[in-house]
Design a protein around this motif. Structure first.
Motif, PDB file in Angstrom:
ATOM      1  N   VAL A 236       0.885  -1.336   0.089  1.00  0.00           N
ATOM      2  CA  VAL A 236       0.044   0.113  -0.038  1.00  0.00           C
ATOM      3  C   VAL A 236       0.755   1.330  -0.044  1.00  0.00           C
ATOM      4  O   VAL A 236       0.674   2.117  -0.881  1.00  0.00           O
ATOM      5  CB  VAL A 236      -0.864   0.139   1.077  1.00  0.00           C
TER       6      VAL A 236
ATOM      7  N   PHE B 248      -8.714   4.980  -2.564  1.00  0.00           N
ATOM      8  CA  PHE B 248      -7.206   4.733  -2.155  1.00  0.00           C
ATOM      9  C   PHE B 248      -6.939   6.361  -2.314  1.00  0.00           C
ATOM     10  O   PHE B 248      -6.668   7.236  -1.223  1.00  0.00           O
ATOM     11  CB  PHE B 248      -6.426   3.810  -2.881  1.00  0.00           C
TER      12      PHE B 248
ATOM     13  N   ASN C 271      -9.986   9.384   5.519  1.00  0.00           N
ATOM     14  CA  ASN C 271     -10.364   7.836   5.917  1.00  0.00           C
ATOM     15  C   ASN C 271     -11.484   8.172   7.109  1.00  0.00           C
ATOM     16  O   ASN C 271     -12.278   6.955   7.256  1.00  0.00           O
ATOM     17  CB  ASN C 271      -9.113   7.131   6.015  1.00  0.00           C
TER      18      ASN C 271
ATOM     19  N   CYS D   6      -6.573  -6.619   1.711  1.00  0.00           N
ATOM     20  CA  CYS D   6      -7.140  -5.438   1.895  1.00  0.00           C
ATOM     21  C   CYS D   6      -6.188  -4.402   2.012  1.00  0.00           C
ATOM     22  O   CYS D   6      -6.504  -3.245   1.978  1.00  0.00           O
ATOM     23  CB  CYS D   6      -8.399  -5.487   2.875  1.00  0.00           C
TER      24      CYS D   6
ATOM     25  N   LYS E 282      -6.224   3.561   2.685  1.00  0.00           N
ATOM     26  CA  LYS E 282      -7.058   2.620   2.387  1.00  0.00           C
ATOM     27  C   LYS E 282      -7.700   2.023   3.584  1.00  0.00           C
ATOM     28  O   LYS E 282      -8.595   1.056   3.653  1.00  0.00           O
ATOM     29  CB  LYS E 282      -6.315   1.627   1.806  1.00  0.00           C
TER      30      LYS E 282
END
Length: 500
Positions: A43, A56, A77, A113, A188
């Motif tokens: 990520v 993202f 987020n 994930c 994310k």
């Protein structure tokens, strides 16, 4: 209580029950921890990608065209969590919340994930400390339970409420009691928390275990009804079922035969009817079909519990992140709906047996199983179980196709997974009562045949029931009798008998 080790690949519905209902502690395996770290590093490596990645560096839903800049990842987020807290009460029970959290925790461990490793560690700590976020049960269309499990994220960032030791409190207060601190979210993380079918899957895992136990009990209760009827055992002959080759049907007949081993109904009786009504003859076929649908649904649900339903999905070995529609749970939701229909057949058959069991033409016993002509006994009880069956008949209607086109016409299919599971749970609860009523009738009918020998297990079950429910001699509050027998079924004593 033995610890359950979570790897992202081996979680069973039985283990979900141990964690959710029995309080078994959980532990993330070292291999899964390494996978989390590797996925998180990917990520970070993709943060500066010069192409849009859903949820993202761009928004979600219709906001997929809005760019999210690196310096705003934390704020974005958290806002994603807050804006997705859209559920409405009633709130899920603590055991459903625990099942939800372990379902999502295990799928996080697949490494697909890219969530911050601190988040699954927080899930584990909350489970082990008994900290349960308040999760509303209504507000999901079953295309990931985004509007409901977002409330777990709200607790994690220190803004939501939880239950701990039976008391509701702010998450920060509960965290302080056990030495935890709210988390700061990164890239994310928000989407990883909200984008999962964990609420419907976790609740379904518990429900499938309950249904399996009820089907086990239903076969014992049917065997007792057959003794009360003085019915035929020929339809249980394994040779007939072997020819049919339906595994559930054959297994059901074998179980019933085992419970009846040594019973008087195997003896030749020239007064016995050549054929019993289909509700007695076809029980192995009908219960067996339900068993097969249960096995089908459990198999699919355990795939759900051990694979990713993330969007976008990290392809760790290829070092890529890919758009996905794996949040669509239709495969196992269809199993839930099929199982609901199967249980409706089980319910209808049980009700038909109940009607026959109080009819002298079939039993040669007193009408409504009343001991005296001035005792009403079960004359009006038929209204109760038939009304419950009518409700089951409506609850088993499929709902997975009742959808709208949402999010600017981007999300134009869904499954209503949470609603399908909730309907199945209501069916289970009604059916539980119907079988309690059948057990009341069966023991009353068996009482008239006490001079005869009962089966190895049916006889023991009769004695267990009689410890809490006396023979119906004079009219009394039958609602209380039903409650007493429901509690007996829930106690596990009869289940332990047949599983010994």
């Amino acid at each position: 209580m033995n610890k359950v080790f979570l790897s992202g690949a081996e979680l069973t519905t039985a283990q979900v029950l141990q964690i959710a209902r029995c309080g078994a502690p959980v532990e993330i395996t070292p291999t899964a921890r390494q996978r989390l770290a590797d996925a998180r590093q990917l990520v970070f490596d993709l943060v500066d990608a010069d192409y849009p990645i859903y949820g993202f560096n761009v928004g979600v839903g219709q906001n997929k065209d809005k760019k999210v800049f690196k310096q705003f990842f934390g704020e974005y987020n958290c806002n994603l969590i807050r804006s997705h807290c859209i559920g409405v009460p009633p709130y899920a029970s603590d055991e459903d919340v625990r099942a939800t959290m372990v379902a999502r925790l295990n799928t996080m461990l697949t490494g697909c994930c890219g969530v911050s490793p601190e988040i699954p560690e927080m899930y584990m700590a909350m489970l082990n400390h008994g900290i349960h976020p308040l999760i509303p049960e209504k507000g999901s269309v079953g295309q990931a339970d985004i509007g409901l499990i977002s409330h777990i994220g709200l607790a994690i960032i220190g803004e939501g409420n939880v239950r701990m030791n039976g008391r509701e409190m702010p998450a920060t207060e509960a965290f302080a009691k056990v030495g935890l601190k709210p988390l700061t979210l990164g890239p994310k993380d928000g989407l990883a928390i909200v984008s999962s079918n964990a609420l419907s899957a976790g609740a379904c895992a518990l429900l499938l275990e309950d249904i399996e136990e009820l089907l086990d009990l239903s076969e014992l209760i049917y065997a007792m009804s057959l003794e009360g009827l003085n019915g035929n055992t020929a339809p249980l002959d394994d040779r007939n079922h072997a020819l049919r080759r339906f595994t559930g049907q054959r297994e059901s007949a074998r179980r019933i035969s085992r419970y009846l081993q040594g019973s008087y109904i195997y003896e030749v009786d020239p007064k016995k009817a050549v054929h019993d009504p289909l509700s007695y003859r076809s029980t192995p076929q009908i219960t067996g079909a339900a068993r097969e649908m249960l096995a089908y649904t459990k198999e699919r649900l355990e795939i759900q519990l051990n694979t990713t339903d993330d969007n976008p999905c990290l392809l760790l070995e290829d070092r890529q992140i890919s758009p996905s529609a794996n949040f669509d749970p239709l495969n196992w939701v269809l199993g839930v709906e099929s199982l609901a229909i199967a249980l409706s057949h089980v319910s209808k058959t049980a009700c038909m047996r109940l009607i026959k069991l109080v009819t002298p033409n079939y039993t040669n016993l007193p009408r409504f199983l009343a001991p005296e002509v001035d005792v009403l006994c079960f004359a009006t009880l038929q209204k109760t179980f038939t009304s419950l069956d009518a409700e089951i008949r409506h609850l088993c209607n499929p709902c997975s196709m009742d959808t709208f086109s949402l999010a600017g016409d981007m999300e134009d299919t869904s499954t209503n997974a949470t609603y399908a599971v909730q309907n199945l749970r209501r069916i289970y609860r009604n059916l539980h009562i119907i079988f309690a009523i059948e057990l009341i009738h069966a023991t009353q009918a068996m009482e008239y045949r006490k001079k005869l020998s009962f089966g190895q297990y049916t006889g023991k079950a009769f004695q267990i029931v009689r410890k809490v429910l006396p023979f119906y001699k004079t009219d009394r509050n039958i609602t209380q009798d039903i409650q007493t027998v429901c509690e007996l079924l829930q106690s596990g004593e009869l289940t332990a008998l047949i599983r010994e």
